[in-house]
Motif scaffolding. Structure first.
Motif, PDB file in Angstrom:
ATOM      1  N   GLY A 122      12.426   3.337  -4.847  1.00 41.82           N
ATOM      2  CA  GLY A 122      11.509   4.054  -3.464  1.00 41.82           C
ATOM      3  C   GLY A 122      10.149   3.127  -3.231  1.00 41.82           C
ATOM      4  N   VAL A 123       9.477   2.655  -4.144  1.00 40.95           N
ATOM      5  CA  VAL A 123       8.293   1.866  -3.877  1.00 40.95           C
ATOM      6  C   VAL A 123       8.604   0.715  -3.236  1.00 40.95           C
ATOM      7  CG1 VAL A 123       6.508   0.584  -5.093  1.00 40.95           C
ATOM      8  CG2 VAL A 123       7.215   3.011  -6.130  1.00 40.95           C
TER       9      VAL A 123
ATOM     10  N   THR B  66       4.827   5.965  -3.814  1.00 43.46           N
ATOM     11  CA  THR B  66       5.625   5.467  -2.802  1.00 43.46           C
ATOM     12  C   THR B  66       4.851   5.392  -1.366  1.00 43.46           C
ATOM     13  OG1 THR B  66       7.548   6.159  -4.025  1.00 43.46           O
ATOM     14  CG2 THR B  66       8.019   5.539  -1.786  1.00 43.46           C
ATOM     15  N   VAL B  67       4.374   6.781  -1.188  1.00 39.57           N
ATOM     16  CA  VAL B  67       3.458   6.789  -0.207  1.00 39.57           C
ATOM     17  C   VAL B  67       2.514   5.813   0.144  1.00 39.57           C
ATOM     18  CG1 VAL B  67       2.259   8.485   1.252  1.00 39.57           C
ATOM     19  CG2 VAL B  67       4.433   9.192   0.162  1.00 39.57           C
TER      20      VAL B  67
ATOM     21  N   MET C 155       1.590   2.825   2.830  1.00 42.66           N
ATOM     22  CA  MET C 155       0.253   2.725   3.593  1.00 42.66           C
ATOM     23  C   MET C 155      -0.369   1.389   3.362  1.00 42.66           C
ATOM     24  SD  MET C 155      -1.535   6.392   2.927  1.00 42.66           S
ATOM     25  CE  MET C 155      -3.159   5.568   3.523  1.00 42.66           C
ATOM     26  N   MET C 156      -0.490   0.768   2.239  1.00 39.43           N
ATOM     27  CA  MET C 156      -1.018  -0.493   1.795  1.00 39.43           C
ATOM     28  C   MET C 156      -0.015  -1.517   2.526  1.00 39.43           C
ATOM     29  SD  MET C 156      -2.090  -0.370  -2.152  1.00 39.43           S
ATOM     30  CE  MET C 156      -3.658   0.510  -2.642  1.00 39.43           C
ATOM     31  N   ALA C 157       1.066  -1.523   2.554  1.00 38.69           N
ATOM     32  CA  ALA C 157       1.852  -2.655   2.996  1.00 38.69           C
ATOM     33  C   ALA C 157       1.761  -2.682   4.604  1.00 38.69           C
ATOM     34  CB  ALA C 157       3.451  -2.486   2.737  1.00 38.69           C
ATOM     35  N   THR C 158       1.827  -1.443   5.292  1.00 42.81           N
ATOM     36  CA  THR C 158       1.726  -1.214   6.793  1.00 42.81           C
ATOM     37  C   THR C 158       0.475  -1.827   7.082  1.00 42.81           C
ATOM     38  OG1 THR C 158       3.092   0.690   6.609  1.00 42.81           O
ATOM     39  CG2 THR C 158       1.792   0.248   8.619  1.00 42.81           C
ATOM     40  N   THR C 159      -0.604  -1.518   6.503  1.00 49.28           N
ATOM     41  CA  THR C 159      -2.074  -1.835   7.032  1.00 49.28           C
ATOM     42  C   THR C 159      -2.429  -3.391   6.485  1.00 49.28           C
ATOM     43  OG1 THR C 159      -3.145  -0.915   4.893  1.00 49.28           O
ATOM     44  CG2 THR C 159      -2.994   0.323   6.775  1.00 49.28           C
ATOM     45  N   THR C 160      -1.924  -3.969   5.332  1.00 46.84           N
ATOM     46  CA  THR C 160      -2.286  -5.404   4.986  1.00 46.84           C
ATOM     47  C   THR C 160      -1.450  -6.246   5.457  1.00 46.84           C
ATOM     48  OG1 THR C 160      -3.343  -4.226   3.108  1.00 46.84           O
ATOM     49  CG2 THR C 160      -3.095  -6.455   3.056  1.00 46.84           C
TER      50      THR C 160
ATOM     51  N   GLY D 226       1.853   0.958  -6.451  1.00 48.17           N
ATOM     52  CA  GLY D 226       2.733   2.060  -6.416  1.00 48.17           C
ATOM     53  C   GLY D 226       3.476   2.629  -7.374  1.00 48.17           C
ATOM     54  N   HIS D 227       3.725   1.681  -8.440  1.00 45.08           N
ATOM     55  CA  HIS D 227       4.499   2.280  -9.587  1.00 45.08           C
ATOM     56  C   HIS D 227       3.456   3.160 -10.481  1.00 45.08           C
ATOM     57  CE1 HIS D 227       8.664   1.158  -8.987  1.00 45.08           C
ATOM     58  NE2 HIS D 227       8.268  -0.035  -8.823  1.00 45.08           N
TER      59      HIS D 227
END
Length: 350
Positions: free
Chosen positions: A262-263, A296-297, A301-306, A339-340
């Motif tokens: 999921g992550v 996972t959430v 967030m981190m991937a989308t913003t960074t 995430g994990h």
């Protein structure tokens, strides 16, 4: 200690979370004949509540952060960062990123300026990672939804990713992979040698009056709010859709504890998207309510913003494809690990 817990809950739910506003909107919609217990009524309530709440907090927070930022103009920031080396410099660069613009694309011009000023590559990348991922305003907004402990852990681990990521890139000695544009610009920036032996940009810092700082904060608030608000609307709209229309079983299957990948899936899905942290928070809130795991959430967030696609395209103009791949790879690995970590400690943080 019961009073402390009560006070904390009051601040989180009623002051920051504005639960009273959600109740008020629900009563008003009911009075207008809309059943908030239905999907349509629940979506309208979710949308109005989150848009108003985030807008109010966003305006106040941007103003406060911009006022603090007035003490750290680019010239002063370059000089401060130029006086230190190694891990302390990367840490300082990451911390500086917490008081600068709110999305990855708006951070890149400052990153280019720091690179042109001859600052170490690790410092500039620590700044570039932390600037969109972690900022002072996000602490309050995250607290309003996830609580203080999760918000604090998010900020600390976000800074760790920024510092470690910058340090790894610096150890790889990839200065030659900065394009000729930035390299040539370095020779045009006057520098002075500090007592620590590192270059420091010799630019005078004008002292602003309190009135000027307030005016600056007001202008920054209006400008940033105009740029951020469309993403807030989109994010809240997606959140309302997930919250009231997507079956919980779907979310649990894709992003719940039964999916060990999921992550990774959330990180890969977040990379090509583009939004600032304020636009992703409503989506994260809805996913968490539907049964997605915390880590996972937050990885999403981190991937989308960074690691947005537009910022990668902009970066490609000033660094080589190889350095860009290293930057993306280091960030993705760090986000997946974090995430994990959040998934493993979710029962302690919530």
């Amino acid at each position: 200690m019961n009073w402390l817990s009560t006070l904390s809950d009051l601040i989180q739910h009623q002051v920051l979370g504005m639960a009273w506003l959600n109740d008020l909107i629900g009563r008003l919609l009911t009075a207008l004949g809309l059943d908030v217990g239905t999907r349509v009524g629940g979506s309208v309530q979710f949308f109005l509540y989150d848009v108003i709440k985030i807008s109010v907090l966003l305006g106040l927070l941007i103003f406060g952060v911009s006022y603090v930022q007035s003490y750290f103009p680019p010239e002063r920031s370059r000089r401060i960062l130029g006086r230190v080396r190694g891990l302390p410099a990367n840490t300082l660069g990451a911390l500086l990123g917490t008081i600068t613009p709110f999305c990855s694309c708006s951070s890149i011009p400052l990153f280019m300026g720091f690179t042109a000023a001859g600052l170490p590559l690790g410092v500039t990348f620590s700044f570039l990672i932390s600037s969109p991922m972690v900022d002072l305003a996000s602490v309050v907004l995250l607290s309003s939804i996830f609580g203080f402990r999760i918000a604090a852990a998010y900020v600390v681990l976000g800074l760790v990713i920024a510092v470690v990521g910058g340090s790894v890139i610096e150890k790889l000695r990839m200065e030659s992979h900065v394009t000729a544009f930035a390299t040539a610009a370095r020779s045009r920036v006057p520098v002075e040698v500090s007592q620590a032996g590192g270059p420091a940009v010799d630019v005078a810092d004008p002292e602003l009056t309190r009135r000027q700082r307030l005016d600056f904060a007001g202008e920054q608030t209006a400008d940033t709010f105009r740029r951020v608000f469309p993403y807030v609307l989109v994010g809240v709209g997606i959140g309302a859709l997930i919250h009231n229309w997507i079956p919980q079983s779907w979310v649990e299957t894709a992003l719940g504890s039964d999916n060990p990948f999921g992550v990774i899936v959330a990180t890969l899905v977040g990379v090509p998207m583009y939004a600032d942290i304020f636009g992703t928070i409503p989506v994260a809130e809805a996913l968490l309510a539907k049964g997605a795991q915390l880590g996972t959430v937050l990885a999403f967030m981190m991937a989308t913003t960074t690691l947005s696609l537009p910022s990668a395209i902009m970066l490609k103009r000033v660094i080589s494809g190889r350095l860009l791949a290293v930057f993306l790879g280091v960030c993705m690995v760090g986000i997946i690990i974090v995430g994990h970590f959040f998934n493993l400690t979710q029962h302690l943080l919530m």
